[in-house]
Motif scaffolding. Structure first.
Motif, PDB file in Angstrom:
ATOM      1  N   SER A   1      33.445  35.384  37.640  1.00 20.20           N
ATOM      2  CA  SER A   1      32.047  35.494  37.852  1.00 20.20           C
ATOM      3  C   SER A   1      31.954  36.523  39.150  1.00 20.20           C
ATOM      4  O   SER A   1      32.556  36.492  39.840  1.00 20.20           O
ATOM      5  N   PRO A   2      30.884  37.653  38.852  1.00 19.78           N
ATOM      6  CA  PRO A   2      30.874  38.548  40.072  1.00 19.78           C
ATOM      7  C   PRO A   2      30.388  37.991  41.331  1.00 19.78           C
ATOM      8  O   PRO A   2      30.796  38.479  42.308  1.00 19.78           O
ATOM      9  N   ASP A   3      29.699  36.943  41.434  1.00 22.03           N
ATOM     10  CA  ASP A   3      29.433  36.227  42.627  1.00 22.03           C
ATOM     11  C   ASP A   3      30.025  35.056  42.841  1.00 22.03           C
ATOM     12  O   ASP A   3      29.792  34.384  43.841  1.00 22.03           O
TER      13      ASP A   3
ATOM     14  N   CYS B   1      38.029  39.498  38.652  1.00 23.59           N
ATOM     15  CA  CYS B   1      38.227  38.859  39.913  1.00 23.59           C
ATOM     16  C   CYS B   1      38.546  40.084  40.990  1.00 23.59           C
ATOM     17  O   CYS B   1      37.865  39.934  41.967  1.00 23.59           O
ATOM     18  N   LEU B   2      38.798  41.266  40.432  1.00 22.95           N
ATOM     19  CA  LEU B   2      38.968  42.460  41.402  1.00 22.95           C
ATOM     20  C   LEU B   2      37.530  42.587  41.805  1.00 22.95           C
ATOM     21  O   LEU B   2      37.097  43.053  42.981  1.00 22.95           O
ATOM     22  N   ALA B   3      36.396  42.567  40.876  1.00 27.03           N
ATOM     23  CA  ALA B   3      35.279  43.002  41.118  1.00 27.03           C
ATOM     24  C   ALA B   3      34.420  41.967  41.850  1.00 27.03           C
ATOM     25  O   ALA B   3      33.292  42.016  42.407  1.00 27.03           O
ATOM     26  N   SER B   4      35.096  40.876  42.184  1.00 24.93           N
ATOM     27  CA  SER B   4      34.213  39.553  42.857  1.00 24.93           C
ATOM     28  C   SER B   4      34.431  39.741  44.249  1.00 24.93           C
ATOM     29  O   SER B   4      33.795  38.950  44.889  1.00 24.93           O
ATOM     30  N   GLN B   5      35.118  40.910  44.948  1.00 20.35           N
ATOM     31  CA  GLN B   5      35.386  40.766  46.249  1.00 20.35           C
ATOM     32  C   GLN B   5      34.181  40.970  46.960  1.00 20.35           C
ATOM     33  O   GLN B   5      33.105  41.960  46.816  1.00 20.35           O
ATOM     34  N   GLN B   6      33.900  40.361  48.033  1.00 24.84           N
ATOM     35  CA  GLN B   6      32.739  40.354  48.991  1.00 24.84           C
ATOM     36  C   GLN B   6      33.019  41.313  50.003  1.00 24.84           C
ATOM     37  O   GLN B   6      34.274  41.739  50.322  1.00 24.84           O
ATOM     38  N   PRO B   7      32.054  41.777  50.710  1.00 26.10           N
ATOM     39  CA  PRO B   7      32.513  42.885  51.775  1.00 26.10           C
ATOM     40  C   PRO B   7      33.140  42.509  52.773  1.00 26.10           C
ATOM     41  O   PRO B   7      33.983  43.322  53.550  1.00 26.10           O
ATOM     42  N   ASP B   8      33.225  41.112  53.101  1.00 21.04           N
ATOM     43  CA  ASP B   8      34.333  40.574  54.128  1.00 21.04           C
ATOM     44  C   ASP B   8      35.566  40.462  53.643  1.00 21.04           C
ATOM     45  O   ASP B   8      36.580  40.224  54.513  1.00 21.04           O
TER      46      ASP B   8
ATOM     47  N   PRO C   1      45.435  51.452  41.406  1.00 15.81           N
ATOM     48  CA  PRO C   1      44.921  51.694  42.621  1.00 15.81           C
ATOM     49  C   PRO C   1      44.137  50.770  43.238  1.00 15.81           C
ATOM     50  O   PRO C   1      44.053  50.963  44.591  1.00 15.81           O
ATOM     51  N   ARG C   2      43.412  49.839  42.596  1.00 18.36           N
ATOM     52  CA  ARG C   2      42.514  48.984  43.130  1.00 18.36           C
ATOM     53  C   ARG C   2      43.225  47.767  44.076  1.00 18.36           C
ATOM     54  O   ARG C   2      42.814  47.030  44.789  1.00 18.36           O
TER      55      ARG C   2
END
Ligand SMILES: [Zn+2]
Length: 815
Positions: A94-96, A136-143, A181-182
Motif C-alpha cells: 500500500s502506498p501509505d 514497496c519502492l513507491a511507499s517510501q516516506q520523505p524520512d 536505478p531506484r
C-alpha cells in the motif's frame, strides 16, 4: 616471475597454453581485487569469494527440477494460498503503508519468490515479484521509512525493525538481477532513517535484537556499491547495541540460532578481529555439540533447544534449515573456509528435500533424523510445540515456514559458482549447472558443469570461450573426500588434493577444454557417542536412512492444495548388524542404472541404495503420541533373525530412521527396556506438559524456567488439585522438596495458596504427622520434614490461588 593473471591471449596463440599450474590452497588470495564483481570495499576485509550477479548461473539437472517444482508448487503460487500474500490486504503493497497484514510473512516469501524467478528466468514469477517490489519502492516516506506504518511504532511506540531486514534482502536481489536505478537511493534513504534511531532501538524487541546481523550484511552490500561511510558507522552502532552473539549462544530458539550465531562472523569483515569469526564457529560447535548429535546437518530445536531433548526424534524447523543454509553460504564467502560449504551441502541434500512433499505443494514444520510417522496429531510434550507439526500442509498452520522456505533452493543455486579476487572462478557447491562470467582482463567464459552429484562422484567441467584466457579455476575439495583426482584434457593434474581445501588450476584456458574432477565417495559409519552410541551410515555427503513403506493420506486442504499425513507400511524398529572391526564392510552400495530421475528425492526414485544387515528390536515402539521411541544405549541385544534391509538417502526418506541402534552380543549388549510406567499421577495435567517432568531430575534455574519440561494443572484455576507418587512397595520417607512453577510476567501459573502432604494407608490418604510448614516460595525447593513413615505412596494436596493455575518443576522425596 611475471604474473600472467589478467592476460588475454588471442585465440590463435594457444601453443604455449599447455603448462598447467595446479596447487592446493586454503583460500583464494585477497591481495588482488576483481573489478568485474562486487566484493568488499576497504576498509572492510577483502572478500576471498564474490557473489556473481543472479542470472549468471544457470542450475541444471536435479537442482533445476527442484526449482521448477518450487515454481509450480507452494512458493510459486503462494498468493493463491496465503492471506499474507494478498496484494490488496498487504501493508507492504500500500502506498501509505496501511493494510491488514504487515509483518514478516510477505517479505519472507518475496525474498525467495523473486530469486526463484531470477534463477529460473521464469517471467511469470519475475513479473509477479516486480508488482510487489514496485509497490514497496513507491511507499517510501520523505524520512526514508517505507512499508507498513504499524511497524514504525510496533514495539510500545518504538519501531519493530525485524520485517524490514528481510525486505532489504528482497531489494538486494532485485537490484542484482535488474540494476534498477531506484534501489540504491531507496536503501540509502532507508538506512539514513535507520541511522537516526537511538542505539537502544537496536537492542529492542525479542526478534530484532537477536537478528540484527541480517541488517549488518545488507549495510555492507550497500556500502560495497556506494562507499557511503555512514553505512559502516551504522553497522557498528547496530553491532554494539544488538544481542551479543560474540559472547556465546545467547538464545536457544532454533531460528534465532540459525540466523544469529553467524553475526560475529559477519561483523568480523568490519572489525577485522579474528576472535569474532572464531565466535561464529564456537557458537556453531556449542549448539551442535549439545543438540546436533545426529545426521542431517540440523539440530534439536522444536521450537527451542531444551536440556534433555537431544534425541534424533527431536525436530528442526524448516525455517531453521533454510536460514542455517543461508548462514553457511554467507560464511563461505566471508572466509572461503570449505567447511561452511560442506555444512551447507549436508543440510541441502539430507534435510531440506524431506521437509517438503516431493511436489513441493506442502511442507511440514519439523524434520527429524528419526521420524516414522507424519500424522497431524499433537506430539507435545515429546516435541516442544503442541498441535500439528509433522504432517504436510501448504497452509497457515506452519505460517513462518510456509513463506520462508522460498529462499532455500534459489539461494543455494546462486552460490554454486563464485568469483575470486584474482579474476578467476570457483566451483563452490557442486551441482549440474552452467556459469557465464568475466575473467582475466575481461574475457567472457562459460563453464558448463555436468554431474549427477551428490549421486555421482564425477564432475565434468567444459569450458567455452571466444578468447583463450589465463585465469585461476578453483575446485572445492570437501572435508569428507580423500583421494580426489583431477584431469585436464585427459591428462592427470600433478596435484594431491587435500580434504577441506581448494585445488587451484591455472593455465591459458581454451574453448573446448575439459576438466574432470573425481570425488571418491566411501561408505563410512558415524557413531554418536553423546547419543547412545547410535550409528549413521554415510556415503560421501549423503547420509542414508531406512527405507520405510509410505502410505499417504489426505486429511484436509483442497483438491489443489491437500494436507497430507504419511504412515509407515513396513517395520522400522531395526538395529544395524555391523562388522565391529570394519563397519563399512557390512554394507553394500547399489547404484541404479539409467539416467538420474528428475526428482531423485523419493524412496522409489532414489538413485542409490545401500544394503545392510539388521535385526528387529521388538520393544522399540512409538509412544502414545506416535513419536518414535527414544534411542537406548547401544549395543542392543536382539533375538530376532538377521534380515537384509535397504537404506536410501535420508533426503529421499520422508519416514526415516537415520540414527540406528547397533545390535551386539555378550555382556556389553543390553536389553531394550520397555518403558516403565510413570510413578506419578495427578488430578489433571495440561496436554503440552508431563507428569514425568516432576521427577525427571532436571534442575530448575528458577520458577519461571521455560527451558525444562514442567507439570501444570493448566487450565484449572483456583481449584483444589493433587499429585501423587506411587512407590510400588513400602518405602520409609520423612521429607519432601517441591519446586513450584510460577510464570509471573509470562502466563497465569503461580505458586499455590496452600498445600499439605498425605500418606497412603491402604485405601485411605492420611496427613503425615508433625509436618513442618509447607512453603510456597518461588525460585527454590520448599523443603518439608515430617515424622518418618513407611508407606506405598505420597500425595500433595494443593489449593491453587484464586483465578490462577499452578504447577511443579521438580518434586523430591527423602531420604
Ligand atoms: Zn518457520
Amino acid at each position: 616471475m611475471m604474473t600472467l593473471v589478467g592476460l588475454v591471449i588471442p585465440f590463435s596463440a594457444t601453443a604455449a597454453s599447455d603448462s598447467l599450474v595446479a596447487t592446493v590452497v586454503e583460500a583464494p588470495p585477497t591481495n588482488q581485487s576483481n573489478p568485474f564483481y562486487v566484493g568488499n570495499r576497504g576498509p572492510l576485509r577483502p572478500s576471498p569469494l564474490l557473489k556473481l550477479p543472479i542470472g549468471n548461473i544457470r542450475p541444471e539437472g536435479w537442482l533445476r527440477h527442484q526449482l521448477e517444482i518450487e515454481a509450480e508448487g507452494m512458493t510459486g503460487h503462494l498468493e493463491e494460498v496465503s492471506k499474507w500474500c494478498k496484494f490488496d490486504d498487504s501493508a507492504w503493497a500500500s502506498p501509505d503503508g496501511e493494510g491488514k497484514y504487515g509483518w514478516e510473512e510477505l517479505p519472507y516469501w518475496l525474498k525467495g519468490y523473486g530469486d526463484l524467478g531470477y534463477v529460473l528466468g521464469n517471467e511469470r514469477i519475475i513479473k509477479g515479484a516486480r508488482r510487489w517490489i514496485d509497490a514497496c519502492l513507491a511507499s517510501q516516506q520523505p524520512d526514508g521509512y517505507f512499508g507498513p506504518r504499524t511497524n514504525k511504532t510496533g514495539l510500545e511506540g518504538k519501531p519493530d525493525l525485524w520485517p524490514h531486514m528481510v525486505m532489504c534482502n528482497v531489494m538486494e536481489s532485485f537490484y542484482e538481477h535488474t540494476g534498477d536505478p531506484r534501489v540504491i537511493p531507496f536503501l540509502t534513504k532507508y538506512f539514513t532513517w535507520l541511522n537516526t534511531q537511538p542505539g537502544e532501538n537496536f537492542g529492542a524487541g525479542y526478534w530484532p535484537k537477536i537478528r540484527f546481523g541480517d541488517n549488518i550484511q545488507s549495510l555492507y552490500w550497500l556500502y560495497n556499491h556506494t562507499g557511503d561511510a555512514f553505512l559502516l558507522d551504522l553497522a557498528k552502532k547496530i553491532h554494539e547495541n544488538m544481542a551479543r552473539w560474540e559472547t556465546g549462544v545467547i538464545n536457544w530458539h532454533n531460528v534465532n540460532i540459525s540466523e544469529g550465531f553467524r553475526e560475529p562472523g559477519v561483523y568480523f569483515q568490519q572489525a577485522q578481529d579474528p576472535k569474532l569469526f572464531a565466535a561464529a564457529e564456537r557458537n556453531y560447535q556449542t549448539v551442535m555439540g549439545l543438540y546436533g548429535q545426529f545426521p542431517g546437518g540440523g539440530f534439536a530445536g522444536d521450537e527451542n533447544c531444551r536440556p534433555g531433548f537431544g534425541d534424533p526424534r527431536q525436530g528442526f524447523e524448516t525455517c531453521g534449515i533454510v536460514e542455517f543454509m543461508h548462514s553457511f553460504e554467507m560464511l563461505t564467502k566471508i572466509s572461503a573456509q570449505v567447511i561452511w560449504a560442506d555444512r551447507c551441502e549436508e543440510l541441502a541434500f539430507n534435510s531440506l528435500p524431506a521437509a517438503l512433499t516431493p511436489d513441493q505443494k506442502a511442507l511440514h514444520y519439523l524434520t527429524c533424523a528419526n521420524q516414522v510417522q507424519l500424522d497431524k496429531n499433537n506430539k507435545a510434550p515429546g516435541v516442544e510445540n503442541g498441535g500439528t507439526m509433522f504432517s504436510y500442509s501448504p497452509g497457515e498452520v506452519y505460517r513462518c515456514c510456509q513463506h520462508n522456505v522460498s529462499h532455500g533452493w534459489p539461494y543455494y543455486a546462486e552460490e554454486l559458482w563464485l568469483a575470486t579476487p584474482d579474476r578467476g572462478l570457483c566451483a563452490s557447491l557442486y551441482a549440474a549447472s552452467s556459469v557465464s562470467a568475466k575473467v582475466a582482463s575481461g574475457a567472457e567464459v562459460k563453464i558448463s558443469e555436468e554431474t549427477d552429484y551428490p549421486f555421482s562422484e564425477t564432475v565434468v567441467f567444459k569450458i567455452s570461450a571466444i578468447q583463450a584466457a589465463r585465469f585461476p579455476f578453483y575446485l572445492r575439495i570437501p572435508g569428507w573426500c580423500q583421494g580426489a583426482k583431477i584431469t585436464v584434457n585427459g591428462r592427470s593434474a600433478k596435484v594431491a588434493p587435500q580434504p577441506r581445501s581448494y585445488v587451484m588450476l591455472e593455465r591459458i584456458w581454451n574453448d573446448g577444454d575439459r576438466v574432470v574432477l573425481q570425488l571418491p565417495m566411501k561408505l563410512s559409519v558415524r557413531r554418536w557417542e553423546k547419543n547412545q552410541q547410535a550409528a549413521s551410515v554415510d556415503y560421501g555427503p549423503l547420509t542414508f536412512a531406512l527405507k520405510i513403506g509410505e502410505r499417504w493420506s489426505t486429511y484436509g486442504g483442497s483438491a489443489a492444495w491437500p494436507e497430507l499425513e504419511v504412515f509407515p507400511t513396513s517395520p522400522w524398529n531395526y538395529g544395524l548388524v555391523l562388522d565391529e572391526k570394519s563397519p563399512a564392510k557390512s554394507l553394500k552400495v547399489v547404484k541404479k542404472s539409467g539416467p538420474l530421475p528428475p526428482q531423485p528425492f523419493t524412496p522409489t526414485s532414489a538413485p542409490l541404495e545401500i544394503q545392510a544387515k539388521a535385526r528387529k528390536i521388538p520393544a522399540w515402539k512409538q509412544d502414545f503420541t506416535g513419536l518414535v521411541g527414544k534411542l537406548q544405549p547401544s549395543p542392543v541385544k536382539s533375538g530376532e533373525p538377521v534380515e537384509q534391509v535397504t537404506l536410501i538417502p535420508m533426503g529421499a526418506a520422508r519416514l526415516r530412521i537415520s540414527s540406528f541402534p547397533v545390535i551386539g552380543q555378550g555382556s556389553q549388549a543390553r536389553e531394550w527396556s520397555t518403558s516403565k510406567p510413570v510413578p506419578v499421577s495427578a488430578s489433571h495435567c495440561f496436554a503440552n506438559d508431563t507428569l514425568e517432568a516432576m521427577v525427571d531430575g532436571l534442575e530448575p534455574k528458577s520458577s519461571n524456567d521455560h527451558s525444562i519440561p514442567r507439570f501444570t494443572w493448566w487450565d484449572h484455576r483456583g481449584t483444589s488439585e493433587w499429585v501423587q507418587y506411587d512407590f510400588g512397595k513400602k518405602r520409609k520417607v520423612n521429607s519432601v522438596g517441591v519446586y513450584w512453577f510460577d510464570d509471573s510476567g509470562a502466563g497465569d501459573c503461580r505458586v499455590p495458596k496452600a498445600w499439605r502432604i498425605l500418606r497412603q494407608d491402604g485405601e485411605r490418604w492420611l496427613p503425615v504427622s508433625r509436618s513442618s510448614t509447607c512453603g510456597t516460595l518461588p525460585d527454590t525447593y520448599n523443603g518439608v520434614s515430617f515424622d518418618p513413615v513407611e508407606t506405598t505412596g505420597l500425595r500433595l494436596e494443593v489449593e491453587l490461588q484464586p483465578d490462577f493455575s499452578g504447577g511443579i518443576l521438580e518434586w523430591q522425596i527423602g531420604p
